[in-house]
Design a protein around this motif. Structure first.
Motif, mmCIF file in Angstrom:
data_model
loop_
_atom_site.group_PDB
_atom_site.id
_atom_site.type_symbol
_atom_site.label_atom_id
_atom_site.label_comp_id
_atom_site.label_asym_id
_atom_site.label_seq_id
_atom_site.Cartn_x
_atom_site.Cartn_y
_atom_site.Cartn_z
ATOM 1 N N ARG A 1 0.819 -1.207 0.000
ATOM 2 C CA ARG A 1 0.000 0.000 0.000
ATOM 3 C C ARG A 1 0.857 1.264 0.000
ATOM 4 N N LEU A 2 1.986 1.199 0.690
ATOM 5 C CA LEU A 2 2.915 2.334 0.646
ATOM 6 C C LEU A 2 3.465 2.533 -0.763
ATOM 7 N N GLN A 3 3.935 1.457 -1.381
ATOM 8 C CA GLN A 3 4.587 1.572 -2.690
ATOM 9 C C GLN A 3 3.586 1.923 -3.791
ATOM 10 N N VAL A 4 2.434 1.261 -3.796
ATOM 11 C CA VAL A 4 1.422 1.563 -4.816
ATOM 12 C C VAL A 4 0.809 2.935 -4.554
ATOM 13 N N GLY A 5 0.478 3.219 -3.313
ATOM 14 C CA GLY A 5 -0.169 4.483 -2.977
ATOM 15 C C GLY A 5 0.671 5.701 -3.331
ATOM 16 N N PHE A 6 1.984 5.586 -3.122
ATOM 17 C CA PHE A 6 2.867 6.715 -3.421
ATOM 18 C C PHE A 6 3.572 6.571 -4.763
ATOM 19 N N ARG A 7 3.158 5.561 -5.568
ATOM 20 C CA ARG A 7 3.647 5.358 -6.931
ATOM 21 C C ARG A 7 5.158 5.157 -6.995
ATOM 22 N N ALA A 8 5.682 4.306 -6.122
ATOM 23 C CA ALA A 8 7.111 4.002 -6.135
ATOM 24 C C ALA A 8 7.448 3.158 -7.367
ATOM 25 N N ALA A 9 8.454 3.558 -8.097
ATOM 26 C CA ALA A 9 8.876 2.816 -9.287
ATOM 27 C C ALA A 9 9.806 1.685 -8.879
ATOM 28 N N HIS A 10 9.656 0.544 -9.546
ATOM 29 C CA HIS A 10 10.569 -0.569 -9.264
ATOM 30 C C HIS A 10 11.935 -0.297 -9.847
ATOM 31 N N ALA A 11 12.921 -0.992 -9.316
ATOM 32 C CA ALA A 11 14.286 -0.871 -9.826
ATOM 33 C C ALA A 11 14.342 -1.382 -11.253
ATOM 34 N N GLU A 12 15.329 -0.914 -11.971
ATOM 35 C CA GLU A 12 15.525 -1.409 -13.339
ATOM 36 C C GLU A 12 16.458 -2.601 -13.293
ATOM 37 N N GLY A 13 16.288 -3.519 -14.221
ATOM 38 C CA GLY A 13 17.193 -4.659 -14.314
ATOM 39 C C GLY A 13 16.959 -5.691 -13.247
ATOM 40 N N GLY A 14 17.974 -6.514 -13.008
ATOM 41 C CA GLY A 14 17.875 -7.614 -12.054
ATOM 42 C C GLY A 14 17.901 -8.934 -12.777
ATOM 43 N N PRO A 15 17.928 -10.043 -12.035
ATOM 44 C CA PRO A 15 18.026 -11.366 -12.649
ATOM 45 C C PRO A 15 16.904 -11.699 -13.615
ATOM 46 N N LEU A 16 15.707 -11.157 -13.379
ATOM 47 C CA LEU A 16 14.598 -11.464 -14.270
ATOM 48 C C LEU A 16 14.499 -10.497 -15.439
ATOM 49 N N ASP A 17 15.237 -9.416 -15.372
ATOM 50 C CA ASP A 17 15.209 -8.391 -16.408
ATOM 51 C C ASP A 17 16.625 -7.847 -16.563
#
Length: 154
Positions: free
Chosen positions: A136-152
């Protein structure tokens, strides 16, 4: 997507500190790390939290989780890739994450009761509650996910 606050994680330090303390307690509870990560990822899928989905999927891959278990998590009820204990935790996660619709049915609690001690039941429920707050914190305040990582690997 534009964040609603410049840094929502620093705007209320006492509350965030309390959430981190809760997470520390849950990690020290004896519940398996992989099980907790499955719960966090599943709740984040239900809540549509890209920030948490990315973070937990990335953490799980780094910990050696099988990629197919990540892909199949949304259809865990139809998959044989999850243990009875994981299945009980996932059913409880869905019941509590969708509480208004489910009312935490006895059938789901019975699965949890059969697979977890009373202390584990409480710690699992705390973990489910915590990830729902983080979502709810991340969606509510529109936090962007990190770029890249093992799946991307971008």
């Amino acid at each position: 997507m534009t964040p609603r606050l410049e840094n929502h994680m620093t705007a209320a330090p006492a509350g965030i500190k309390a959430m981190v303390a809760l997470e520390t307690s849950i990690r020290a509870s004896g519940l398996e790390h992989a099980l907790l990560e499955l719960v966090k990822l599943r709740a984040s899928q239900i809540n549509g939290c890209a920030f948490c989905i990315h973070m937990h999927a990335t953490d799980m891959r780094r910990a050696g989780e099988a990629e197919m278990r990540l892909h199949m998590l949304n259809a865990w009820r139809e998959s044989t890739l999850y243990t009875p204990r994981e299945r009980a935790a996932l059913a409880w996660t869905e019941a509590l994450t969708n509480l208004a619709a489910t009312g935490a049915p006895d059938a789901d609690y019975d699965l949890v009761k059969a697979a977890f001690t009373p202390a584990e039941q409480v710690n699992l429920t705390l973990a489910i509650g915590a990830i729902n707050v983080w979502n709810r914190l991340q969606v509510g305040f529109r936090a962007a996910h990190a770029e890249g990582g093992p799946l991307d690997p971008a």
